[in-house]
Write a protein that holds these residues in place. Sequence first.
Motif, PDB file in Angstrom:
ATOM      1  N   ASN A 151       0.862  -1.174   0.000  1.00 47.39           N
ATOM      2  CA  ASN A 151       0.000   0.000   0.000  1.00 47.39           C
ATOM      3  C   ASN A 151       0.906   1.234   0.000  1.00 47.39           C
ATOM      4  O   ASN A 151       1.543   1.560   1.015  1.00 47.39           O
ATOM      5  N   ALA A 152       0.968   1.918  -1.124  1.00 43.98           N
ATOM      6  CA  ALA A 152       1.895   3.047  -1.279  1.00 43.98           C
ATOM      7  C   ALA A 152       1.497   4.220  -0.395  1.00 43.98           C
ATOM      8  O   ALA A 152       2.356   4.969   0.081  1.00 43.98           O
ATOM      9  N   ASP A 153       0.194   4.402  -0.175  1.00 45.25           N
ATOM     10  CA  ASP A 153      -0.265   5.522   0.653  1.00 45.25           C
ATOM     11  C   ASP A 153       0.179   5.359   2.103  1.00 45.25           C
ATOM     12  O   ASP A 153       0.580   6.321   2.754  1.00 45.25           O
ATOM     13  N   ASP A 154       0.109   4.143   2.614  1.00 45.78           N
ATOM     14  CA  ASP A 154       0.463   3.884   4.014  1.00 45.78           C
ATOM     15  C   ASP A 154       1.897   3.387   4.176  1.00 45.78           C
ATOM     16  O   ASP A 154       2.398   3.282   5.291  1.00 45.78           O
ATOM     17  N   GLY A 155       2.547   3.049   3.059  1.00 44.41           N
ATOM     18  CA  GLY A 155       3.941   2.622   3.123  1.00 44.41           C
ATOM     19  C   GLY A 155       4.138   1.325   3.882  1.00 44.41           C
ATOM     20  O   GLY A 155       5.035   1.229   4.733  1.00 44.41           O
ATOM     21  N   PHE A 156       3.303   0.310   3.539  1.00 45.24           N
ATOM     22  CA  PHE A 156       3.419  -0.950   4.271  1.00 45.24           C
ATOM     23  C   PHE A 156       2.810  -2.085   3.462  1.00 45.24           C
ATOM     24  O   PHE A 156       1.975  -1.855   2.585  1.00 45.24           O
ATOM     25  N   PHE A 157       3.257  -3.314   3.769  1.00 43.68           N
ATOM     26  CA  PHE A 157       2.662  -4.501   3.164  1.00 43.68           C
ATOM     27  C   PHE A 157       1.478  -4.949   4.008  1.00 43.68           C
ATOM     28  O   PHE A 157       1.633  -5.270   5.194  1.00 43.68           O
ATOM     29  N   TYR A 158       0.310  -4.985   3.397  1.00 43.44           N
ATOM     30  CA  TYR A 158      -0.913  -5.344   4.098  1.00 43.44           C
ATOM     31  C   TYR A 158      -1.388  -6.749   3.713  1.00 43.44           C
ATOM     32  O   TYR A 158      -0.963  -7.328   2.708  1.00 43.44           O
ATOM     33  N   THR A 159      -2.316  -7.257   4.495  1.00 42.81           N
ATOM     34  CA  THR A 159      -2.984  -8.527   4.229  1.00 42.81           C
ATOM     35  C   THR A 159      -4.279  -8.277   3.463  1.00 42.81           C
ATOM     36  O   THR A 159      -4.998  -7.322   3.753  1.00 42.81           O
ATOM     37  N   LEU A 160      -4.555  -9.147   2.496  1.00 41.11           N
ATOM     38  CA  LEU A 160      -5.833  -9.141   1.792  1.00 41.11           C
ATOM     39  C   LEU A 160      -6.577 -10.433   2.103  1.00 41.11           C
ATOM     40  O   LEU A 160      -5.941 -11.462   2.381  1.00 41.11           O
ATOM     41  N   THR A 161      -7.898 -10.386   2.057  1.00 39.54           N
ATOM     42  CA  THR A 161      -8.656 -11.620   2.208  1.00 39.54           C
ATOM     43  C   THR A 161      -8.598 -12.395   0.897  1.00 39.54           C
ATOM     44  O   THR A 161      -8.521 -11.810  -0.183  1.00 39.54           O
ATOM     45  N   ALA A 162      -8.614 -13.710   0.984  1.00 39.54           N
ATOM     46  CA  ALA A 162      -8.444 -14.551  -0.204  1.00 39.54           C
ATOM     47  C   ALA A 162      -9.578 -14.353  -1.198  1.00 39.54           C
ATOM     48  O   ALA A 162     -10.754 -14.278  -0.818  1.00 39.54           O
ATOM     49  N   GLY A 163      -9.203 -14.299  -2.460  1.00 36.63           N
ATOM     50  CA  GLY A 163     -10.178 -14.040  -3.520  1.00 36.63           C
ATOM     51  C   GLY A 163     -11.032 -15.227  -3.884  1.00 36.63           C
ATOM     52  O   GLY A 163     -11.878 -15.132  -4.787  1.00 36.63           O
ATOM     53  N   ASP A 164     -10.843 -16.372  -3.205  1.00 38.48           N
ATOM     54  CA  ASP A 164     -11.695 -17.528  -3.463  1.00 38.48           C
ATOM     55  C   ASP A 164     -12.358 -18.044  -2.194  1.00 38.48           C
ATOM     56  O   ASP A 164     -12.789 -19.206  -2.131  1.00 38.48           O
ATOM     57  N   ASN A 165     -12.453 -17.189  -1.173  1.00 36.46           N
ATOM     58  CA  ASN A 165     -13.137 -17.605   0.048  1.00 36.46           C
ATOM     59  C   ASN A 165     -14.567 -18.032  -0.264  1.00 36.46           C
ATOM     60  O   ASN A 165     -15.295 -17.339  -0.969  1.00 36.46           O
ATOM     61  N   ALA A 166     -14.958 -19.178   0.265  1.00 34.79           N
ATOM     62  CA  ALA A 166     -16.331 -19.647   0.062  1.00 34.79           C
ATOM     63  C   ALA A 166     -17.315 -18.764   0.816  1.00 34.79           C
ATOM     64  O   ALA A 166     -18.457 -18.567   0.384  1.00 34.79           O
TER      65      ALA A 166
END
Length: 549
Positions: free
Chosen positions: A379-394
């Motif tokens: 995330n360039a705005d916050d200057g950090f690596f963030y977690t995303l929720t999985a794109g195939d969550n049931a």
Amino acid sequence: MKRQHRSVFLNSIVLSSTAFLVLGALFSCSSNRGFSGKQESIYQLELDRLKEVAKNNLTDNIKEFNAFEHRPKSDGAFDESNNKDFLVNNIPYFESSNDTLSRVYNYRWWMISKHLRDYYDPHDSKKYWVITEFFGYPAWGSLSGAITCPTAHQFYDVRWLRDPKYLRSYAEYFMLGSASKINQRENGNFLTHLSRPESVHFSSWMVDGIESFLKIHPDQAWTQKMLPAMETHQHLLDSLFTVKNPDAKTDGMYKILDLYDGMEFSLSAVLGLIESKGPYAIYTDSTWRDLYLGWGTTDKAANTTAAKDFPLAFTKGYPDFYLVRPSIGSYSFGNTNALYNLYRQEEQHHPSIKNKAKADYYKFRSQEIQRKFLRTLWNADDGFFYTLTAGDNAYGVRDYEARVRESVGYTPWYFNMIPREDNKKYEVAWAMFTSEKGFNNHKGMTTAERQHPYYNEQAYAWNGRGWPFQNSVVYKAYSNYLRNYKNQITAQDKETLYEQIMKLTRLHGYAHPNIGEWYIPSDGEQFGGQNDYFHSTYPDIIIAESHWI
């Protein structure tokens, strides 16, 4: 005074002859080039004296540690009857003007010796050396009692033993033995619907850990034997823990549940659950603390109507909610890059089209993981690596960015995953490492940024509470950042690493040193959880990551 302690502490490392890489660093650090014969003789006499001092202190410490009461009994072959000879003959000696550092270093090796278990595997009728984390045979571990979650940390520490047989056997158990074939017991601790072998029950960077071991104890024939099994291990992780949705932003990236990333409960999962609808609509700003903040809360979630109406969305109240975390993505980059390095070495020793093709494939694969990771999680705005929720969550929200800084965001540097030419773009993340709004606290590093409104260091979770497992990752990551990315290392940079190591060291205590599962970063005076717990590194930090300062 700190600087004086540090200088002596780093320049007085005395190692057994097998730790030749670090011994070489000692001579380089001391700048003995240009010495006369007499000067070299004086230097050698002082080195011999320090070695004898370190050995005597080690034997005294072992005798004292063996007398500790109310500690778990040894898990394997080494106890008070024979651990002195084993440790004296196998570990690198260390001596410092800071007695706490020397004492904790010796304690950690004593603790490690208690976790070396000689195990007979009834499934393949073979004997193995394994390394335990919890003492005994926990229900969430393999049948041998060993657990994959801390394996890489264990490899990084135990690689410094003179005798390589322990880690060779440990690697064979998880890569070739029954643990690579039989499924993890699906008992009350399983908490997921995904059946899988014991060797991949948790996330790990075990392949990278094996490569780190081979840097100290190279063995081309053994490597050749192990490589196909190491490949199979990573391919199994790929098949189980990657997002499979071509329409998702996170397609092809690595995913995991909090629990199986060794982190039980995280703030990034909380934010994703709150954003979710359907069965996870039970999680709100006002309810999540009662439903997802420690093991007692999942019992409450299990009794909700949602858990009863959607049985596949929960297991005993634990949500089946996958996250694309900086941790598991970095681990898989580390594993894949290790396969590239090892096949490249194999091709150099045994040139063949097959070996070159393997090296080329894993180089491409590691670069592919790196590109997706940097493009998606930064995330360039916050200057950090963030977690995303999985794109195939049931169930639950997909591809949702959880905007909370967690210490797992530093994991890419552990594996030198950041392109050096892009350092300026990404190094802003380290400002939070030393910030009181970020991860810096009085007694130790936190696992989530302190300024976040959901920060909580009291609960058994990764919402702020400190975990030595994560200290081990972040300290190596920070050391790599200084060594491999910064053009100029300042005195303050060095002081930061030293102070962080000393906070962790002091938490062990002095009179009765101990290492546990967790600590309270604001005012905790000691570790909590099981005593003498092998879920983190310390000798490796002292030997490999601090000697160059």
